[in-house]
Structure formats: C-alpha cells, structure tokens
Design a protein around this motif. Structure first.
Motif, PDB file in Angstrom:
ATOM      1  N   VAL A  89       0.831  -1.204   0.000  1.00 40.66           N
ATOM      2  CA  VAL A  89       0.000   0.000   0.000  1.00 40.66           C
ATOM      3  C   VAL A  89       0.865   1.254   0.000  1.00 40.66           C
ATOM      4  O   VAL A  89       0.613   2.198  -0.768  1.00 40.66           O
ATOM      5  N   SER A  90       1.895   1.280   0.837  1.00 35.76           N
ATOM      6  CA  SER A  90       2.759   2.460   0.892  1.00 35.76           C
ATOM      7  C   SER A  90       3.504   2.659  -0.423  1.00 35.76           C
ATOM      8  O   SER A  90       3.678   3.790  -0.882  1.00 35.76           O
ATOM      9  N   MET A  91       3.923   1.555  -1.062  1.00 33.50           N
ATOM     10  CA  MET A  91       4.603   1.668  -2.352  1.00 33.50           C
ATOM     11  C   MET A  91       3.639   2.147  -3.430  1.00 33.50           C
ATOM     12  O   MET A  91       4.014   2.954  -4.296  1.00 33.50           O
ATOM     13  N   MET A  92       2.401   1.672  -3.403  1.00 32.93           N
ATOM     14  CA  MET A  92       1.408   2.111  -4.369  1.00 32.93           C
ATOM     15  C   MET A  92       1.154   3.611  -4.234  1.00 32.93           C
ATOM     16  O   MET A  92       1.116   4.337  -5.233  1.00 32.93           O
ATOM     17  N   VAL A  93       1.021   4.083  -3.006  1.00 33.69           N
ATOM     18  CA  VAL A  93       0.779   5.500  -2.770  1.00 33.69           C
ATOM     19  C   VAL A  93       1.968   6.338  -3.205  1.00 33.69           C
ATOM     20  O   VAL A  93       1.814   7.337  -3.913  1.00 33.69           O
ATOM     21  N   SER A  94       3.171   5.939  -2.801  1.00 38.29           N
ATOM     22  CA  SER A  94       4.366   6.711  -3.163  1.00 38.29           C
ATOM     23  C   SER A  94       4.596   6.685  -4.672  1.00 38.29           C
ATOM     24  O   SER A  94       5.057   7.672  -5.258  1.00 38.29           O
ATOM     25  N   SER A  95       4.271   5.566  -5.326  1.00 38.27           N
ATOM     26  CA  SER A  95       4.423   5.466  -6.775  1.00 38.27           C
ATOM     27  C   SER A  95       3.486   6.427  -7.497  1.00 38.27           C
ATOM     28  O   SER A  95       3.894   7.116  -8.446  1.00 38.27           O
ATOM     29  N   LEU A  96       2.244   6.494  -7.043  1.00 38.27           N
ATOM     30  CA  LEU A  96       1.277   7.392  -7.668  1.00 38.27           C
ATOM     31  C   LEU A  96       1.639   8.855  -7.427  1.00 38.27           C
ATOM     32  O   LEU A  96       1.496   9.698  -8.324  1.00 38.27           O
ATOM     33  N   ILE A  97       2.134   9.160  -6.230  1.00 39.78           N
ATOM     34  CA  ILE A  97       2.559  10.532  -5.935  1.00 39.78           C
ATOM     35  C   ILE A  97       3.726  10.923  -6.839  1.00 39.78           C
ATOM     36  O   ILE A  97       3.737  12.023  -7.415  1.00 39.78           O
ATOM     37  N   GLN A  98       4.708  10.029  -6.985  1.00 33.07           N
ATOM     38  CA  GLN A  98       5.855  10.339  -7.846  1.00 33.07           C
ATOM     39  C   GLN A  98       5.417  10.481  -9.300  1.00 33.07           C
ATOM     40  O   GLN A  98       5.904  11.362 -10.014  1.00 33.07           O
ATOM     41  N   LEU A  99       4.501   9.636  -9.747  1.00 33.43           N
ATOM     42  CA  LEU A  99       4.011   9.723 -11.120  1.00 33.43           C
ATOM     43  C   LEU A  99       3.341  11.071 -11.368  1.00 33.43           C
ATOM     44  O   LEU A  99       3.561  11.702 -12.408  1.00 33.43           O
ATOM     45  N   ILE A 100       2.550  11.527 -10.414  1.00 33.20           N
ATOM     46  CA  ILE A 100       1.885  12.825 -10.537  1.00 33.20           C
ATOM     47  C   ILE A 100       2.907  13.956 -10.567  1.00 33.20           C
ATOM     48  O   ILE A 100       2.822  14.871 -11.389  1.00 33.20           O
ATOM     49  N   LEU A 101       3.888  13.890  -9.670  1.00 36.53           N
ATOM     50  CA  LEU A 101       4.917  14.936  -9.618  1.00 36.53           C
ATOM     51  C   LEU A 101       5.734  14.990 -10.912  1.00 36.53           C
ATOM     52  O   LEU A 101       6.006  16.068 -11.440  1.00 36.53           O
TER      53      LEU A 101
ATOM     54  N   TYR B 155       6.896  -0.396  -7.835  1.00 35.32           N
ATOM     55  CA  TYR B 155       8.192   0.303  -7.858  1.00 35.32           C
ATOM     56  C   TYR B 155       8.788   0.311  -9.261  1.00 35.32           C
ATOM     57  O   TYR B 155       9.221   1.348  -9.762  1.00 35.32           O
ATOM     58  N   ALA B 156       8.821  -0.861  -9.895  1.00 31.42           N
ATOM     59  CA  ALA B 156       9.502  -1.002 -11.178  1.00 31.42           C
ATOM     60  C   ALA B 156       8.763  -0.349 -12.335  1.00 31.42           C
ATOM     61  O   ALA B 156       9.365   0.322 -13.171  1.00 31.42           O
ATOM     62  N   PHE B 157       7.449  -0.531 -12.385  1.00 35.00           N
ATOM     63  CA  PHE B 157       6.695  -0.103 -13.564  1.00 35.00           C
ATOM     64  C   PHE B 157       5.991   1.244 -13.417  1.00 35.00           C
ATOM     65  O   PHE B 157       5.615   1.841 -14.426  1.00 35.00           O
ATOM     66  N   VAL B 158       5.818   1.726 -12.183  1.00 34.94           N
ATOM     67  CA  VAL B 158       5.145   3.019 -12.002  1.00 34.94           C
ATOM     68  C   VAL B 158       6.096   4.053 -11.401  1.00 34.94           C
ATOM     69  O   VAL B 158       6.360   5.091 -12.010  1.00 34.94           O
ATOM     70  N   GLN B 159       6.633   3.762 -10.220  1.00 34.41           N
ATOM     71  CA  GLN B 159       7.455   4.755  -9.520  1.00 34.41           C
ATOM     72  C   GLN B 159       8.713   5.127 -10.293  1.00 34.41           C
ATOM     73  O   GLN B 159       9.054   6.306 -10.405  1.00 34.41           O
ATOM     74  N   THR B 160       9.391   4.149 -10.843  1.00 33.64           N
ATOM     75  CA  THR B 160      10.616   4.445 -11.591  1.00 33.64           C
ATOM     76  C   THR B 160      10.384   4.374 -13.097  1.00 33.64           C
ATOM     77  O   THR B 160      10.622   5.346 -13.811  1.00 33.64           O
ATOM     78  N   GLY B 161       9.933   3.238 -13.602  1.00 29.89           N
ATOM     79  CA  GLY B 161       9.793   3.044 -15.040  1.00 29.89           C
ATOM     80  C   GLY B 161       8.944   4.085 -15.738  1.00 29.89           C
ATOM     81  O   GLY B 161       9.436   4.828 -16.598  1.00 29.89           O
TER      82      GLY B 161
END
Length: 202
Positions: free
Chosen positions: A3-15, A98-104
């Motif tokens: 859950v925390s990774m999903m949230v942080s990934s979406l926040i980074q994607l938006i930013l 992490y791999a496909f949303v936050q970074t990729g």
C-alpha cells in the motif's frame, strides 16, 4: 509495504507528470492529446523483426551490464531497490509498483516522453536523443556519487546514458514515437534488480 509503495508510486508519477502536463496545456493542447504528445500510446511497429531483435538484445544488455555494475561498482545498499532486501515473495506486488510506475513510467514520461521528444522536435533526433540520454545518465550517476566515488559514478553515468540513448532510438525510430517499449524495458530491468534484492541474490 504494498500500500505504501502504491501511494508513493502514484505521488511520484503525478509529480513527474506535472511539468510536462503544464507545458502541454500551454503549448500543445489544441494540436494533440497529452497522451500522444508525451508518447504514451500504442507502438506503431513496421519492422517487427528488427524491433524485437533490438528490443530483446537491449533488454539483455540492460540486465547483464546492470548486474555487473551493481555487483562491482556499487554497494547493494546504495540502490533504490535495497528497500526490498530480503523480503522474499511478500514484496512482489510492491516491486511491480516500484519497477513499472514509480521508476519506469515516471522516468520514461520525463526523459523519453517530455525532454527527448521536445529536444528531438527542436534540434533533430541525433542531438535531441543524445541530450536526453546524457541527462538520464547524469541523474543516475549523481545518485551514486557520494557512495560509489567519482570513477564509479562516471561509469554508471556512461552506462545509463547508453541505455537511455538506445531506448530513445527504439521508441522514435522503430515504435512510431511510443514510449511504451522503453517503459516495458525500464520496468523489467528495475523489477529484475528488485527481485535480486528480495531473494538476496546479490
């Protein structure tokens, strides 16, 4: 963790999407959709054999050289994927985010989608793709500079710049300007690194 990774990934994607979105609203909203402008569209592959040969060759190079650099030029704790150290199968869902949303996806939108496409449009493919690749390399080298040292950081910079150039080439020359191929390649490479950490294979 998921859950925390999903949230942080979406926040980074938006930013990471914010500046490209603002630029699109100002300069290109009336010309084409944001998704097309950024390259987040289905690939248009005409030379399929060449595309798949280069895609899988590039992915293999990405994974193998990435492994060598991780093994010999950095400490495992230096990498972003170190957060998955030893978590095993419990970390698979989080690793996918992490791999496909936050970074990729975030990095592909910025480098191949926004910076690369705007520069290529302004100064041509060779110069534009080279600059986005150099910036991509510098970002990754800077992340390791304080831990890996100047020489190792330079090697990492050059390696990731080559990969960045190669991904830009595949997108623009073989996939009709879609960033989906580089997104998949980038995501798989980062997932591989995360799984190596998850199962203590470094």
């Amino acid at each position: 963790m998921t859950v925390s990774m999903m949230v942080s990934s979406l926040i980074q994607l938006i930013l990471f999407s914010f500046i490209p979105l603002v630029c699109w609203l100002i300069f290109a909203r009336k010309k084409q959709s944001f998704w097309s402008w950024i390259g987040l569209k289905a690939p248009e592959i005409k030379k399929k054999n060449l595309f798949f040969i280069l895609f899988f060759s590039g992915l293999l190079l990405f994974l193998s050289l990435g492994w060598v650099i991780m093994l010999f030029f950095t400490n495992g704790s230096d990498v972003a994927a170190s957060q998955f150290d030893g978590v095993g199968v419990a970390g698979i869902a989080a690793a996918l985010f992490y791999a496909f949303v936050q970074t990729g996806l975030s990095e592909e939108i910025v480098f191949r989608g926004f910076i690369g496409k705007r520069l290529i449009s302004a100064v041509g493919f060779t110069a534009g793709n080279s600059v986005q690749a150099a910036l991509f390399g510098c970002l990754h080298g800077a992340m390791f500079f304080s831990h890996a040292g100047c020489l190792n950081a330079l090697i990492i910079t050059l390696f990731t710049a080559v990969i960045g150039w190669f991904m830009g080439y595949i997108n623009e020359k073989l996939a009709g300007g879609s960033i989906v191929p580089s997104w998949i390649m980038h995501g798989l490479a980062n997932l591989f690194t995360a799984m190596m950490m998850m199962f203590n294979l470094f």
